[in-house]
Scaffold this motif. Structure first.
Motif, short mmCIF file in Angstrom:
data_model
loop_
_atom_site.label_atom_id
_atom_site.label_comp_id
_atom_site.label_asym_id
_atom_site.label_seq_id
_atom_site.Cartn_x
_atom_site.Cartn_y
_atom_site.Cartn_z
N ALA A 130 37.30 43.20 50.75
CA ALA A 130 36.98 44.56 51.20
C ALA A 130 37.09 45.56 50.06
O ALA A 130 36.23 46.44 49.91
N VAL A 131 38.11 45.45 49.24
CA VAL A 131 38.26 46.36 48.10
C VAL A 131 37.16 46.13 47.09
O VAL A 131 36.55 47.08 46.57
N GLY A 132 36.87 44.85 46.80
CA GLY A 132 35.78 44.54 45.86
C GLY A 132 34.43 44.98 46.37
O GLY A 132 33.60 45.50 45.62
N ALA B 71 33.69 49.40 29.79
CA ALA B 71 32.78 49.14 30.90
C ALA B 71 32.69 47.65 31.23
O ALA B 71 32.68 47.27 32.40
N TRP B 72 32.66 46.78 30.21
CA TRP B 72 32.54 45.35 30.48
C TRP B 72 33.76 44.83 31.24
O TRP B 72 33.62 43.98 32.12
N LEU B 73 34.93 45.37 30.94
CA LEU B 73 36.14 44.95 31.64
C LEU B 73 36.16 45.49 33.07
O LEU B 73 36.68 44.84 33.99
N ALA B 74 35.57 46.66 33.28
CA ALA B 74 35.46 47.21 34.62
C ALA B 74 34.55 46.34 35.48
O ALA B 74 34.85 46.10 36.66
N TYR B 75 33.44 45.86 34.90
CA TYR B 75 32.56 44.95 35.63
C TYR B 75 33.29 43.66 35.99
O TYR B 75 33.21 43.16 37.11
N VAL B 76 34.02 43.10 35.03
CA VAL B 76 34.78 41.87 35.29
C VAL B 76 35.79 42.10 36.40
O VAL B 76 35.93 41.27 37.32
N SER B 77 36.48 43.21 36.37
CA SER B 77 37.50 43.51 37.37
C SER B 77 36.91 43.64 38.77
O SER B 77 37.42 43.06 39.73
N THR B 78 35.83 44.39 38.89
CA THR B 78 35.26 44.63 40.22
C THR B 78 34.68 43.35 40.82
O THR B 78 34.90 43.06 41.99
N PHE B 79 33.96 42.58 40.03
CA PHE B 79 33.36 41.35 40.55
C PHE B 79 34.40 40.26 40.77
O PHE B 79 34.22 39.40 41.63
N THR B 80 35.49 40.28 40.00
CA THR B 80 36.58 39.33 40.24
C THR B 80 37.22 39.59 41.59
O THR B 80 37.55 38.66 42.32
N GLU B 81 37.41 40.85 41.94
CA GLU B 81 37.96 41.17 43.26
C GLU B 81 37.02 40.72 44.37
O GLU B 81 37.47 40.14 45.37
N LEU B 82 35.75 40.98 44.20
CA LEU B 82 34.77 40.63 45.23
C LEU B 82 34.68 39.11 45.42
O LEU B 82 34.88 38.60 46.51
N VAL B 83 34.40 38.39 44.35
CA VAL B 83 34.22 36.95 44.43
C VAL B 83 35.55 36.24 44.66
O VAL B 83 35.64 35.29 45.44
N GLY B 84 36.61 36.71 44.01
CA GLY B 84 37.93 36.10 44.18
C GLY B 84 38.44 36.20 45.60
O GLY B 84 39.10 35.29 46.09
N GLY B 85 38.15 37.30 46.27
CA GLY B 85 38.55 37.45 47.66
C GLY B 85 37.89 36.42 48.56
O GLY B 85 38.53 35.83 49.43
N VAL B 86 36.61 36.20 48.34
CA VAL B 86 35.88 35.20 49.13
C VAL B 86 36.44 33.81 48.84
O VAL B 86 36.70 33.03 49.76
N LEU B 87 36.63 33.50 47.56
CA LEU B 87 37.14 32.17 47.20
C LEU B 87 38.54 31.94 47.72
O LEU B 87 38.87 30.83 48.16
N LEU B 88 39.38 32.97 47.70
CA LEU B 88 40.73 32.84 48.24
C LEU B 88 40.70 32.61 49.74
O LEU B 88 41.41 31.73 50.26
N ALA B 89 39.87 33.35 50.46
CA ALA B 89 39.78 33.19 51.91
C ALA B 89 39.26 31.79 52.28
O ALA B 89 39.74 31.17 53.22
N VAL B 90 38.28 31.30 51.52
CA VAL B 90 37.73 29.98 51.79
C VAL B 90 38.71 28.89 51.36
O VAL B 90 38.73 27.81 51.94
N GLY B 91 39.53 29.19 50.38
CA GLY B 91 40.51 28.22 49.90
C GLY B 91 40.03 27.42 48.71
O GLY B 91 40.67 26.44 48.32
#
Length: 131
Positions: A69-71, A99-119
């Motif tokens: 949700a945050v991502g 800026a490149w680190l901001a992109y990494v951070s935002t997409f890590t939250e988005l994709v990482g959240g899905v991967l964590l929920a799926v396991g």
């Protein structure tokens, strides 16, 4: 497992600190999941009730959902977020983060959240943290 319990307890405390009126369900859920994932599983006559892995699953789904949700708010502007352009601009101007680190951070939250929920990759990640 103990780390997830501590994270759930911390999120419950943060919910109480941020919004005292609407935090009661979060506090109850966080305390319950935190205690269960720390190993306090109810027993009757020496037998554990329910599924011992259920609290860890629920904590993983909750944390993955929060991260997603945050991502999604940062990337797509969902859930009251600013969207990608405004988020990157905020990272660069207010925090001084490249800026490149901001992109990494935002997409890590988005994709990482899905991967964590799926396991996905949660077992190898726990093996890396074990001593």
């Amino acid at each position: 497992a103990a780390y997830l319990g501590l994270v759930a307890l911390g999120l419950a405390a943060l919910g109480v600190w941020r919004d005292r009126r609407g935090a009661r369900p979060w506090l109850i859920a966080g305390l319950g999941l935190g205690l269960l994932s720390l190993g306090y599983w109810p027993t009757v006559a020496g037998h554990a009730l329910g599924l011992p892995g259920l609290p860890l699953l629920l904590v993983r789904l909750a944390l993955g959902g929060i991260m997603f949700a945050v991502g999604a708010g940062k990337v797509f502007g969902w859930f009251g977020g600013m969207g990608l352009e405004a988020t990157i601009a905020s990272f660069v101007t207010q925090s001084g983060i490249p800026a490149w680190l901001a992109y990494v951070s935002t997409f890590t939250e988005l994709v990482g959240g899905v991967l964590l929920a799926v396991g996905l990759l949660t077992r190898p990640a726990t093996e890396c943290t074990n001593e």
